[in-house]
Design an enzyme around this catalytic site. Structure first.
Site, PDB file in Angstrom:
ATOM      1  N   ASP A   1       0.820  -1.212   0.000  1.00 58.43           N
ATOM      2  CA  ASP A   1       0.000   0.000   0.000  1.00 58.43           C
ATOM      3  C   ASP A   1       0.852   1.261   0.000  1.00 58.43           C
ATOM      4  O   ASP A   1       0.317   2.366  -0.144  1.00 58.43           O
ATOM      5  CB  ASP A   1      -0.943   0.006   1.213  1.00 58.43           C
ATOM      6  CG  ASP A   1      -2.360  -0.381   0.815  1.00 58.43           C
ATOM      7  OD1 ASP A   1      -2.555  -0.847  -0.325  1.00 58.43           O
ATOM      8  OD2 ASP A   1      -3.272  -0.207   1.642  1.00 58.43           O
TER       9      ASP A   1
ATOM     10  N   LYS B   1      -6.163  -1.409   5.449  1.00 57.96           N
ATOM     11  CA  LYS B   1      -5.795  -2.821   5.311  1.00 57.96           C
ATOM     12  C   LYS B   1      -6.944  -3.659   4.781  1.00 57.96           C
ATOM     13  O   LYS B   1      -6.732  -4.605   4.011  1.00 57.96           O
ATOM     14  CB  LYS B   1      -5.325  -3.370   6.666  1.00 57.96           C
ATOM     15  CG  LYS B   1      -4.856  -4.819   6.608  1.00 57.96           C
ATOM     16  CD  LYS B   1      -4.422  -5.304   7.980  1.00 57.96           C
ATOM     17  CE  LYS B   1      -4.025  -6.764   7.939  1.00 57.96           C
ATOM     18  NZ  LYS B   1      -3.605  -7.259   9.283  1.00 57.96           N
TER      19      LYS B   1
ATOM     20  N   ASP C   1     -10.872  -6.721  11.375  1.00 62.14           N
ATOM     21  CA  ASP C   1     -10.753  -8.165  11.540  1.00 62.14           C
ATOM     22  C   ASP C   1     -11.833  -8.713  12.483  1.00 62.14           C
ATOM     23  O   ASP C   1     -12.453  -9.745  12.191  1.00 62.14           O
ATOM     24  CB  ASP C   1      -9.360  -8.523  12.055  1.00 62.14           C
ATOM     25  CG  ASP C   1      -8.898  -7.598  13.181  1.00 62.14           C
ATOM     26  OD1 ASP C   1      -9.697  -6.752  13.631  1.00 62.14           O
ATOM     27  OD2 ASP C   1      -7.743  -7.714  13.609  1.00 62.14           O
TER      28      ASP C   1
END
Length: 786
Positions: free
Chosen positions: A146, A287, A451
Site C-alpha cells: 500500500d 488494510k 478483523d
C-alpha cells in the site's frame, strides 16, 4: 475387497483433529461462585447503606455505579472461562488420506510503508511462507504494497532470486525457523546441523542481499542497472507518488511455468507483487481494502480454496502450520462447518518480564480457547486461514461441498501478460463502486478493527472457527518497542472494538438469534476495554481523595503527602532500616543528624515557575503521561489507606478495592519506569511529565465538586472495626499464598522470598488503627470549678 473397503472407511472415520477440555475447571467454577457471592454482597451493601444527603452521597453512588459496571463486566468475562477447549491435530492421518490431493493455499502479506516496515524485514516474512513444508506448486504468495514503493518491489525481486537457493536449503535440512533473518540470528544453535560450507554460502548470499536492500532503502534509489532486469521497474515514472499512482500487478515467479524452478529442479511457489491504484479523491479503506484487492487478484492467478493472511512482521516459525490448519478443514465429520482457523499472535522481541505487557498468554490460553468452545474464536487479523468462499460471503449450509481442487489445474491459453492485465483491472479505485465489496463480500469496511467485525459476520452466517496454539509457535512477530507505540496501539484497538460495540454490529444486536449468547458476550470482552477506563479511574481515585479532604488536607497537600510517602518509603525508611541493622551488628556507631530547617519557599517558587514555562509538547505523550500520573496517585493513595487501615468499609467492599489497587501497581510499572527511570528512546520527556502534572491537578480540581461535605466522625462507627478485621484477614491470605506457592529454585525464588519478607514487615509494623474524635464539655468544667 470388502475387508479393504471397510478398513478404508474406518480410517476415514478417524478424526484429523481432537478437542480436549482444559483441566482444573471444577476448581475455577467454585472460585467463580465465591466471587459471584462477594459481588452480590457488595451490591447489597451499596443498596442498603446509602449515606444521607451532604455526607458524601455523590461519591458513594458513583462508587456503586462503578461496582455495578465491574459486576456486569465480570459476568461477561465468565462466558469464555467456563469451559475452554484445546485442539490437537493429526498430520500423519492427513498425509495418509490427502497427500496427493492437497488443496492450493494463497498467502497474503500486507505492507504499507518502507520506512516503518523495512523491506528487508518484509522479504524475510515472504521467504518464510514460501518455504512451508508443503508442495510448492500449491503455494501462491501475494505481497500487497500500500506504500506503492519501488524499494519494496526491488526487495521482492531480490527475494525471488534468493528463493531459488533458500527453499531447497530449508527443505534439505528441515530447518526451523524458515525466515532467513530469524534463522541466521540463531546461527549458533542451528549451523551444526548443516554442511558448514553450504551454511556459510547461504548465509553470505543472504547478508549480501540484505545489504543491497538496506543500502537502497537508505538512499531511496535503485541502481539503474537493476532496473533493467525486470519490466516491473518501468511502472515507476516521474508522475508516480505514494497517494496518486496507477495499479500495479507483477508476477515475479509464475509457479505454473515449468521453467520456474529452484536449484534442486523443484517447482517454486508463485510470487506476486500488488500495488492497488491510489487517487486522492478516493478512499482506499486501509488494510481491509488491501485484503479485498488481494482476494480479487488471486482469483484470476491461483484461485486457491484456502487463504492465509499474515502481517509483514509475522514470519512463519513452524513449517507445518498449513498442514495443521488443513486438519480442521478436511476433517470428514467436523470440517465442513469450520470457516477459519486462527493461530495466536506471539511476539519474540519482548524482555523476559515483558515490561510493556505485550504477552497475550492469558487471552490465548484461556479466553480464545473459551471462545472456541462456544462456537468460535475471534479473527485477529493475522495468522489466520480462511476458506475463500466465506470471505466471498457464502452462508453456511449442511449440503455445501467445498471444491478443494479449484485453482490447481493448468492455466488455459492466457499468457502471463494477459493474466497481469486482467488482475490489474480488479484493483482500480472505481472497481468496488456499487458492489457489495466491504459489506457482504470480503473484509468489512468502516471500522478500525476490521478483523473483529469480519469474524463476527462470518460467525453470524453460520460458520464456526477453530483456535490452535501448537507447542512450536506458528508465527512470531514484533511487538511495539516503546511505551508510546504500545499505548497508541492499544488505543487504536480499544477504539475500534468500542466503535463496533456502539454500532449496529454490536454482537448482542447483530448476533441475536445467529450465534450463542456466550459467543455474543465473548465478543464484548474486548469491545468494552475502553469503557472500563472511566469506572476504574473513578473507583481507585475518588475515595482516597475524599477522605483526605474531609480530614482537613488541602488538595495540594494531599498530593504532596502521597508523593512523599512513596519517596520516603524507598529512601529514608530504607536507609534507616539499613543503618539500624548495621548498628545492631556493630558495623557503625549511633549518631544524630540535625534536620535542616532552612526555608525551601524560594526553591519551590522557582520550580513552579519552571513548570509554567516549559512550553508545549506532543499531545500523544502528554496524554500517556497524564494517565500514568493519575494511576500513580490512585495507586499510592489507595495503598496508603490500606496500610494505614483507615478505610471505613466492610470486608465485602474493601476486598475488591484492595485487589484493584494491586492490579494498578502491576499494570502501571512500565509507565512509571518510562517517566522516571529509563534513559533510552522509550523514556517519556521530562517536559511532558511536568505538563501532565498540570492536567492531573486540573482533573482533581474538577472532581472535588462531587465530594459532599460531612464530618469524618460520622463515617466511623462499627465500619472501621469491621474493615480492620477484613484487612487482617487479607494480610493472612497474602502470607498464606506466599508460603504455599514458593517458586522452584532459579525461577525467581529470591525475589519471591524478599516480597514475602516485606509483606510480613508490613503486617507486623503497620497495625490497623481505629481513629476517634474527641469532644470537650466546657460547661461541665465551669460547673465543677464553681
Amino acid at each position: 475387497m470388502e475387508t479393504t473397503a471397510a478398513a478404508t472407511a474406518a480410517e476415514r472415520r478417524r478424526p484429523l483433529f481432537t478437542t480436549e477440555e482444559l483441566g482444573g475447571r471444577a476448581v475455577y467454577r467454585v472460585q467463580a461462585a465465591t466471587v459471584a457471592a462477594g459481588i452480590l454482597l457488595v451490591l447489597y451493601y451499596r443498596a442498603t447503606r446509602v449515606p444521607a444527603a451532604g455526607e458524601g452521597r455523590a461519591a458513594w453512588l458513583g462508587m456503586a455505579a462503578a461496582e455495578l459496571w465491574f459486576a456486569v463486566y465480570w459476568v461477561i468475562a465468565q462466558s469464555v472461562r467456563w469451559r475452554p477447549f484445546r485442539r490437537r491435530t493429526f498430520r500423519d492421518r492427513l498425509a495418509e488420506r490427502y497427500e496427493q490431493n492437497l488443496p492450493g493455499v494463497d498467502i497474503f502479506v500486507c505492507t504499507a510503508d518502507p520506512q516503518s516496515e523495512p523491506p528487508s524485514l518484509v522479504i524475510s516474512t515472504i521467504l518464510s511462507v514460501m518455504a512451508y513444508n508443503y508442495p510448492s506448486e500449491k503455494i501462491s504468495v501475494y505481497l500487497s504494497d500500500d506504500g506503492g514503493s519501488i524499494l519494496t518491489f526491488y526487495a521482492l525481486w531480490e527475494a525471488s532470486i534468493f528463493a531459488k537457493k533458500w527453499l531447497p536449503f530449508c527443505k534439505r535440512y528441515n530447518i526451523e525457523p524458515r525466515s532467513p533473518a530469524a534463522y541466521f540470528s540463531e546461527s549458533k544453535v542451528h549451523h551444526n546441523l548443516c554442511i558448514p560450507k553450504e551454511w556459510a554460502l547461504i548465509k553470505n548470499l543472504y547478508e549480501e542481499m540484505r545489504e543491497r536492500i538496506d543500502t537502497a532503502t537508505m538512499s531511496g534509489k535503485i541502481p539503474e542497472e537493476m532496473k533493467l532486469k525486470h519490466k516491473g521497474f518501468d511502472e515507476w515514472n516521474s508522475d508516480f507518488t505514494l497517494k496518486n499512482h496507477q495499479p500495479i500487478v507483477q508476477i515475479l515467479i509464475d509457479g505454473k511455468n515449468r521453467n520456474a524452478i529452484d536449484d534442486d529442479r523443484n517447482v517454486l511457489p508463485t510470487l506476486v507483487y500488488v500495488a492497488r491504484e491510489k487517487r486522492p479523491q478516493y478512499h482506499h479503506n486501509f488494510k481491509a481494502g488491501a485484503l479485498n484487492a488481494l482476494i480479487r487478484v488471486s482469483s484470476v492467478i491461483s484461485d486457491s480454496p484456502v487463504i492465509l493472511n499474515v502481517d509483514c512482521d509475522m514470519y512463519s516459525n513452524n513449517s507445518d502450520s498449513i498442514r495443521d490448519a488443513l486438519c480442521f478443514f478436511l476433517d470428514e465429520e467436523m470440517g465442513q462447518k469450520i470457516g477459519f482457523v486462527q493461530y495466536p499472535q506471539i511476539f519474540n522481541n519482548m524482555t523476559q518480564n515483558d515490561i510493556y505487557g505485550n504477552s497475550f498468554n492469558v487471552s490465548y490460553h484461556v479466553e480464545m480457547c473459551g471462545l472456541d468452545s462456544v462456537g468460535g474464536c475471534l479473527y485477529i487479523g493475522t495468522g489466520c486461514f480462511h476458506r475463500r468462499e466465506i470471505l466471498c460471503g457464502r452462508i453456511f449450509s449442511k449440503d455445501y461441498k467445498e471444491n478443494w481442487n479449484r485453482g490447481i489445474k493448468e492455466r488455459g491459453k492466457e499468457n502471463i501478460n494477459e493474466i497481469e492485465e486482467k488482475a490489474t483491472s480488479l484493483v482500480t479505485c472505481t472497481y468496488e463502486h456499487r458492489t457489495q465489496w466491504g459489506n457482504d463480500i470480503g473484509v468489512k469496511y468502516g471500522f478500525p478493527a476490521e478483523d473483529i467485525i469480519t469474524g463476527l459476520a462470518i460467525h453470524c452466517r453460520g460458520w464456526e472457527s477453530a483456535f490452535i496454539n501448537p507447542k512450536r509457535a506458528a508465527f512470531l512477530g514484533l511487538a511495539p518497542s516503546t511505551l508510546a507505540q504500545n499505548i497508541l496501539q492499544h488505543k487504536r484497538w480499544s477504539e475500534g472494538n468500542l466503535t463496533i460495540f456502539l454500532s449496529k454490529y454490536c454482537s448482542f444486536l447483530f448476533g441475536h438469534g445467529k450465534i450463542k449468547l456466550q459467543l455474543q458476550m465473548g465478543y464484548c470482552i474486548c469491545g468494552l476495554w475502553a469503557a472500563n477506563s472511566l469506572p476504574t479511574l473513578y473507583y481507585v481515585t475518588l475515595y482516597g481523595l475524599y477522605e483526605a479532604l474531609l480530614s482537613g488536607d488541602t488538595l495540594k497537600g494531599w498530593w504532596n503527602g502521597q508523593r512523599m510517602w512513596m519517596v520516603k518509603s524507598i529512601t529514608s525508611y530504607l536507609y534507616g532500616f539499613i543503618d539500624t541493622i548495621r548498628k545492631c551488628v556493630g558495623m557503625s556507631k549511633m549518631s544524630f543528624e540535625v534536620t535542616a530547617k532552612v526555608s525551601g519557599h524560594d526553591e519551590a517558587k522557582r520550580y513552579e515557575q519552571e513548570i509554567l514555562e516549559f512550553g508545549s509538547s506532543s499531545p500523544e505523550y502528554v496524554i500517556i503521561a497524564t494517565v500514568a500520573l493519575l494511576n500513580f496517585v490512585c495507586l499510592v493513595g489507595g495503598l496508603s489507606q490500606i496500610m494505614a487501615g483507615v478505610w471505613n468499609m466492610p470486608w465485602n467492599v474493601f476486598l475488591p478495592q484492595a485487589i484493584l489497587c494491586g492490579m494498578i501497581v502491576i499494570i502501571n510499572m512500565p509507565i512509571y519506569e518510562a517517566m522516571f527511570l529509563r534513559k533510552d528512546n522509550g523514556r517519556i520527556p521530562t517536559a511532558v511529565t511536568l505538563a501532565s502534572i498540570g492536567f492531573v491537578m486540573l482533573a482533581f480540581l474538577t472532581t472535588t465538586a462531587a465530594v459532599g461535605e460531612g464530618e469524618y466522625g460520622r463515617q466511623g462507627g462499627v465500619q472501621i472495626p469491621f474493615q480492620a478485621a477484613t484487612v487482617a484477614a487479607g494480610k493472612l491470605l497474602v502470607l498464606y499464598y506466599r508460603a504455599t506457592h514458593m517458586p522452584a529454585g532459579g525461577e525467581g525464588r529470591a525475589a519471591w522470598v524478599g516480597m514475602e519478607a516485606a509483606e510480613v514487615m508490613y503486617t507486623v509494623g503497620r497495625p490497623v488503627l481505629c481513629p476517634v474524635r474527641r469532644r470537650t464539655f466546657k460547661d461541665r468544667l465551669a460547673e465543677s470549678q464553681t
